[in-house]
Design a protein around this motif. Structure first.
Motif, PDB file in Angstrom:
ATOM      1  N   LYS A  19       0.835  -1.206   0.000  1.00 52.13           N
ATOM      2  CA  LYS A  19       0.000   0.000   0.000  1.00 52.13           C
ATOM      3  C   LYS A  19       0.870   1.256   0.000  1.00 52.13           C
ATOM      4  N   ALA A  72       4.019   1.582  -1.029  1.00 50.29           N
ATOM      5  CA  ALA A  72       4.725   1.748  -2.308  1.00 50.29           C
ATOM      6  C   ALA A  72       3.774   2.315  -3.369  1.00 50.29           C
ATOM      7  N   GLN A  73       2.537   1.801  -3.394  1.00 52.73           N
ATOM      8  CA  GLN A  73       1.556   2.300  -4.370  1.00 52.73           C
ATOM      9  C   GLN A  73       1.232   3.766  -4.104  1.00 52.73           C
ATOM     10  N   ARG A  74       1.063   4.087  -2.819  1.00 51.93           N
ATOM     11  CA  ARG A  74       0.728   5.470  -2.455  1.00 51.93           C
ATOM     12  C   ARG A  74       1.869   6.414  -2.832  1.00 51.93           C
ATOM     13  N   VAL A  75       3.111   6.000  -2.537  1.00 52.31           N
ATOM     14  CA  VAL A  75       4.283   6.833  -2.874  1.00 52.31           C
ATOM     15  C   VAL A  75       4.328   7.069  -4.384  1.00 52.31           C
ATOM     16  N   ALA A  76       4.143   5.986  -5.154  1.00 54.34           N
ATOM     17  CA  ALA A  76       4.204   6.095  -6.622  1.00 54.34           C
ATOM     18  C   ALA A  76       3.119   7.031  -7.140  1.00 54.34           C
ATOM     19  N   ILE A  77       1.899   6.895  -6.589  1.00 55.32           N
ATOM     20  CA  ILE A  77       0.783   7.740  -7.048  1.00 55.32           C
ATOM     21  C   ILE A  77       1.033   9.206  -6.685  1.00 55.32           C
ATOM     22  N   PHE A 110       3.661  10.618  -8.918  1.00 56.59           N
ATOM     23  CA  PHE A 110       3.087  10.847 -10.249  1.00 56.59           C
ATOM     24  C   PHE A 110       2.263  12.143 -10.268  1.00 56.59           C
ATOM     25  N   ARG A 111       1.436  12.290  -9.254  1.00 55.81           N
ATOM     26  CA  ARG A 111       0.554  13.464  -9.223  1.00 55.81           C
ATOM     27  C   ARG A 111       1.365  14.737  -8.968  1.00 55.81           C
ATOM     28  N   GLU A 170       4.509  15.251  -9.918  1.00 53.23           N
ATOM     29  CA  GLU A 170       5.183  15.571 -11.183  1.00 53.23           C
ATOM     30  C   GLU A 170       4.219  16.249 -12.146  1.00 53.23           C
ATOM     31  N   ARG A 230      10.798  14.878 -18.429  1.00 51.22           N
ATOM     32  CA  ARG A 230      10.441  13.451 -18.507  1.00 51.22           C
ATOM     33  C   ARG A 230      11.643  12.572 -18.222  1.00 51.22           C
ATOM     34  N   MET A 231      12.782  12.978 -18.744  1.00 50.97           N
ATOM     35  CA  MET A 231      13.983  12.155 -18.527  1.00 50.97           C
ATOM     36  C   MET A 231      14.418  12.235 -17.068  1.00 50.97           C
ATOM     37  N   GLN A 260       5.767   5.048 -11.507  1.00 50.06           N
ATOM     38  CA  GLN A 260       7.015   4.347 -11.189  1.00 50.06           C
ATOM     39  C   GLN A 260       6.952   3.811  -9.756  1.00 50.06           C
ATOM     40  N   PRO A 286       8.220   2.294  -6.326  1.00 48.74           N
ATOM     41  CA  PRO A 286       9.543   2.404  -5.678  1.00 48.74           C
ATOM     42  C   PRO A 286      10.218   1.062  -5.415  1.00 48.74           C
TER      43      PRO A 286
END
Lengths: 135, 237
Positions: free
Chosen positions: A97, A99-104, A107-108, A110, A133-134, B53, B55
């Motif tokens: 949970k 890891a998913q939250r951190v990624a989301i 993303f938001r 950025e 992007r890079m 992405q 982690p």
């Protein structure tokens, strides 16, 4: 039989010392050391009290004291391992949970930064978009 | 939204994204990178996809669920999942989307076995699929031709459910049972499966042996939790 009990006494003492040392060095958290300490203490008591062993062996219906002792050891460690499996499952769920939250959130964030930059500069050049992007 | 879970797919992901864009040009394409060790992220971004992405490596279920969660939070009504290895033909996406909108169901499965397809499955996979068809039939109350298909589309109700509850490993079969628990509906539409464009499957021999055990257990646990079952009633108390 006495030799087995002596080995068990030494092993349980070593287990207790190892757990305490690990807690002291903060390699294991106190709450997770409890089950191992209880297991070590239980084995220590069993190894020091032959009468208790015989009582338990009779209660279990095991004629041989050695088998009785091994059964009790097995049950104690199975209990500890089960408690650890529960903990690991809980941690895995929390980790997923998180890891998913951190990624989301990343993303938001950025997307928000890109949008803010776009609004500030009017229109981003292709080169800027590429760099973002890079990055 | 088209959701593409990817793990070490640098050789295929850009082609997949470009192919999807050529078919559904107005769709948001999201690649969910499951902490790849190669250049998957760079390739996905180069091809113009948005990249979520992770982690650390979560496995397929965790990876797909992250995409579902984001799609749900961003307010998408439909999400179609396409594998990042190029096995799914993007030309089938419109049919899946149309079925989702037309049939008023929560999930649409792209099946390689409808209309006489499915010749590309190896014998071990074919046996596995036959076994799971047999097991799932009484649970779902209907037959499902391709229960292991990852080519699926879901609507917002299913997104809501899957963003909260989704099997973390080998999710396809268990997800069907999770849907059934909520009395959600699914339909199958024919689709084409091709050989992967690059890379190798993450399922080795050991995992192939473990796969049915894990899935059977997952299905069994989900069945125990069906609303109305005795275990479920005890659980609710």
């Amino acid at each position: 039989m006495d030799r087995l009990l002596n080995v068990m006494t030494v092993a349980s003492l070593l287990l207790i010392i190892l757990v305490l040392a690990s807690v002291r060095r903060e390699h294991i958290r106190v709450e997770y050391s409890v089950s191992w300490l209880l297991a070590g203490l239980a084995l220590l008591v069993l190894s020091l009290s032959r009468k208790l062993d015989e009582m338990l062996a009779t209660a279990l219906g095991v004629p041989d004291l050695t088998i009785g002792l091994l059964t009790i050891c097995g049950v104690v460690f199975l209990g500890v391992l089960f408690a650890l499996s529960l903990r690991i499952s809980e941690l895995k769920d929390s980790g997923t949970k998180l890891a998913q939250r951190v990624a989301i959130l990343e993303f938001r964030l950025e997307s928000l930064i890109e949008r803010t930059e776009f609004e500030q500069t009017g229109r981003k050049s292709d080169e800027q978009i590429k760099t973002t992007r890079m990055g | 939204m088209v959701l593409i879970p990817a793990y070490n797919e640098e050789g295929a992901v850009a082609s997949v994204v470009e192919e999807v864009r050529a078919i559904v040009s107005d769709a948001t394409i999201l690649v969910v990178d499951d902490c790849s060790e190669d250049d998957t992220i760079r390739e996905a971004r180069r091809s113009g996809a948005s990249v979520l992405q992770l982690p650390h490596h979560l496995g397929l279920g965790g990876c797909v669920q992250a995409g579902y969660r984001l799609a749900f939070e961003l307010g998408f009504d439909y999400v179609i999942r396409v594998d990042g290895d190029g096995q799914h033909d993007a030309r089938d996406i419109p049919a899946i989307l149309a079925a989702l909108q037309r049939e008023n169901c929560e999930m649409v499965i792209g099946s390689r076995f409808l209309n006489g397809g499915g010749k590309r499955s190896g014998w071990s996979r074919a046996v596995g699929i036959a076994l799971f068809r047999l097991i799932l039939r009484p649970i779902l109350g209907r037959s499902v031709s391709d229960p292991t298909s990852g080519f699926v589309g879901v609507n917002r109700e299913a997104l809501n459910l899957f963003s909260r509850t989704f099997p973390l490993e080998y999710p396809e079969i268990e997800a069907l049972v999770v849907l059934q628990r909520r009395r959600f509906r699914f339909v199958e539409v024919p689709c084409h499966i091709r050989p992967r464009l690059a890379g190798t499957s993450s399922i080795d021999t050991l995992k192939a042996l473990y796969f049915p055990i894990h899935v059977l257990l997952g299905v069994f646990v989900n069945v125990l939790l069906f609303p109305g079952s005795r275990v479920w009633r005890i659980w609710r108390k």
